[in-house]
Design a protein around this motif. Structure first.
Motif, PDB file in Angstrom:
ATOM      1  N   GLN A 104    -103.347 -93.457  15.377  1.00  0.00           N
ATOM      2  CA  GLN A 104    -102.324 -93.829  16.258  1.00  0.00           C
ATOM      3  C   GLN A 104    -102.989 -94.689  17.135  1.00  0.00           C
ATOM      4  N   GLU A 105    -104.109 -94.680  17.553  1.00  0.00           N
ATOM      5  CA  GLU A 105    -104.720 -95.514  18.708  1.00  0.00           C
ATOM      6  C   GLU A 105    -104.787 -96.780  18.044  1.00  0.00           C
ATOM      7  N   ALA A 107    -102.887 -98.196  15.935  1.00  0.00           N
ATOM      8  CA  ALA A 107    -101.631 -98.825  15.905  1.00  0.00           C
ATOM      9  C   ALA A 107    -101.373 -99.376  17.159  1.00  0.00           C
ATOM     10  N   VAL A 108    -101.630 -98.541  18.418  1.00  0.00           N
ATOM     11  CA  VAL A 108    -101.228 -99.195  19.577  1.00  0.00           C
ATOM     12  C   VAL A 108    -102.056-100.487  19.848  1.00  0.00           C
ATOM     13  N   LEU A 109    -103.383-100.574  19.604  1.00  0.00           N
ATOM     14  CA  LEU A 109    -104.017-101.899  19.800  1.00  0.00           C
ATOM     15  C   LEU A 109    -103.575-102.907  18.560  1.00  0.00           C
ATOM     16  N   THR A 110    -102.964-102.751  17.586  1.00  0.00           N
ATOM     17  CA  THR A 110    -102.558-103.446  16.587  1.00  0.00           C
ATOM     18  C   THR A 110    -101.206-104.285  17.368  1.00  0.00           C
ATOM     19  N   ALA A 111    -100.239-103.371  17.728  1.00  0.00           N
ATOM     20  CA  ALA A 111     -99.106-103.822  18.589  1.00  0.00           C
ATOM     21  C   ALA A 111     -99.386-104.740  19.862  1.00  0.00           C
ATOM     22  N   GLN A 112    -100.626-104.412  20.796  1.00  0.00           N
ATOM     23  CA  GLN A 112    -101.077-105.085  21.848  1.00  0.00           C
ATOM     24  C   GLN A 112    -101.622-106.690  21.425  1.00  0.00           C
ATOM     25  N   LYS A 113    -102.005-106.475  20.155  1.00  0.00           N
ATOM     26  CA  LYS A 113    -102.685-107.935  19.544  1.00  0.00           C
ATOM     27  C   LYS A 113    -101.410-108.753  19.118  1.00  0.00           C
ATOM     28  N   ALA A 114    -100.390-108.007  18.467  1.00  0.00           N
ATOM     29  CA  ALA A 114     -99.221-108.869  18.084  1.00  0.00           C
ATOM     30  C   ALA A 114     -98.411-109.403  19.378  1.00  0.00           C
ATOM     31  N   VAL A 167    -113.229-102.961  17.704  1.00  0.00           N
ATOM     32  CA  VAL A 167    -114.250-101.822  18.359  1.00  0.00           C
ATOM     33  C   VAL A 167    -113.691-100.261  17.956  1.00  0.00           C
ATOM     34  N   ALA A 168    -112.443-100.518  17.981  1.00  0.00           N
ATOM     35  CA  ALA A 168    -111.738 -99.343  17.497  1.00  0.00           C
ATOM     36  C   ALA A 168    -112.092 -98.690  16.050  1.00  0.00           C
ATOM     37  N   ALA A 169    -112.576 -99.610  15.270  1.00  0.00           N
ATOM     38  CA  ALA A 169    -113.229 -99.337  13.728  1.00  0.00           C
ATOM     39  C   ALA A 169    -114.454 -98.960  13.888  1.00  0.00           C
TER      40      ALA A 169
END
Length: 331
Positions: A104-105, A107-114, A167-169
């Motif tokens: 879920q976290e 996914a949030v970072l992926t949306a911010q990147k988009a 970093v999340a990974a």
């Protein structure tokens, strides 16, 4: 005359038997007198508490690993359970550090990147438009500067979003992982100590043995370190002999002796395991004829051949050199 002497010898033999003196074939006296001694195992608990149960029965045989008794273990069980939970927590924290952020976290970072990519596309197009307008002298340089600043801002935000997603990974830093590993090791050691203490409060028989005595009853308070059960393993029954110094030449470590005791079967033998280095006076418990005041050496021996069950501690015995053979009453 010979008949008269024979009658005298028969009479002396009868007197000797009547007072309990063994007679060897050919008139050979015993090499030494002694008694059976037991080396007891006194089983105790490491801490004080109420005796919860007593499984050992006085006079009975117990097998190796059989439960003997148990001290109240309610507190020890609670401590063991607490430390087990602490270990589970430490392991969970270590596993959490070894993985990246939750899905879920991410996914949030992926949306911010988009979103950052979309903003950069707009600012890139706006910068190109302002450059064309300024070249045609339709727009002012200030608007071009603003478009260039927006482009730089959006490009930096996209780089930040990409870095956060990378970093999340990642797992935690090596130092944090090492600290978590140490916490797990510490929790494991504490739990092992609690498990050991819990087992010590309910000991089992270390070997097959006779329950010689029990010192407490269930419900009684047992002080710390106080023996509750006394065991006598058959291999810890030994002979304690007192050999006159004049007969020590016939006793050697590892040598075999023939053993006789009242009511014992014939053919008993023992092997010498220890010889004292110093002489002593015959103990008062050994009533040897004519040698009570003489110096003797304490000799210990282990039974090699014996009856079906161990001889009782305290039983008087007499020994002969193995080549002479005992000839006590009935032999």
């Amino acid at each position: 005359m010979s008949g008269f002497l024979g009658s005298i010898l028969d009479g002396l033999a009868a007197i000797a038997l009547a007072i309990g003196l063994p007679i060897a074939a050919g008139g050979a006296p015993p090499l030494a007198h002694g008694y059976i001694e037991g080396e007891y195992l006194r089983i105790a608990a490491p801490s004080a508490g109420m005796l919860e149960s007593l499984s050992a029965v006085r006079g009975a045989q117990v097998a190796a690993g059989a439960p003997l008794f148990a001290i109240d273990r309610a507190t020890a069980r609670a401590e063991r359970d607490r430390l087990a939970a602490a270990l589970a927590q430490a392991r969970a924290q270590r596993a959490d550090l070894a993985t990246g952020k939750r899905a879920q976290e991410v996914a949030v970072l992926t949306a911010q990147k988009a979103r950052a990519e979309a903003a950069l596309r707009y600012s890139t197009a706006e910068l190109a438009r302002q450059q064309e307008l300024v070249a045609r002298k339709v727009s002012s340089p200030d608007k071009l500067d603003q478009a260039r600043a927006a482009f730089d801002r959006d490009r930096g935000q996209l780089a930040e979003a990409e870095a956060q997603l990378a970093v999340a990974a990642l797992p935690a830093r090596p130092e944090q992982l090492r600290a978590a590993d140490e916490a797990v090791t510490q929790a494991e050691a504490a739990l092992a100590q609690a498990e050991r203490r819990l087992a010590d409060l309910a000991p089992v028989a270390p070997v097959a043995a006779l329950v010689e005595d029990t010192m407490y009853n269930p419900g009684e308070w047992v002080p710390s370190g106080s023996p509750v059960v006394s065991l006598l393993p058959p291999e810890r029954v030994k002979l304690v002999l007192f050999v006159p110094e004049t007969a020590m030449a016939g006793v050697t470590p590892g040598g075999t002796l023939s053993v006789h005791c009242d009511g014992c079967p014939s053919g008993l033998s023992a092997r010498v395991t220890r010889i004292a280095s110093r002489a002593e006076y015959t103990p008062p418990v050994i009533y040897s004829v004519g040698s009570r005041e003489k110096l003797v050496f304490r000799v210990e021996a282990r039974m090699e051949t014996g009856p079906d069950r161990p001889l009782n501690p305290g039983l008087p015995v007499d020994v002969w050199p193995i080549d002479a053979g005992p000839a006590g009453p009935g032999q």
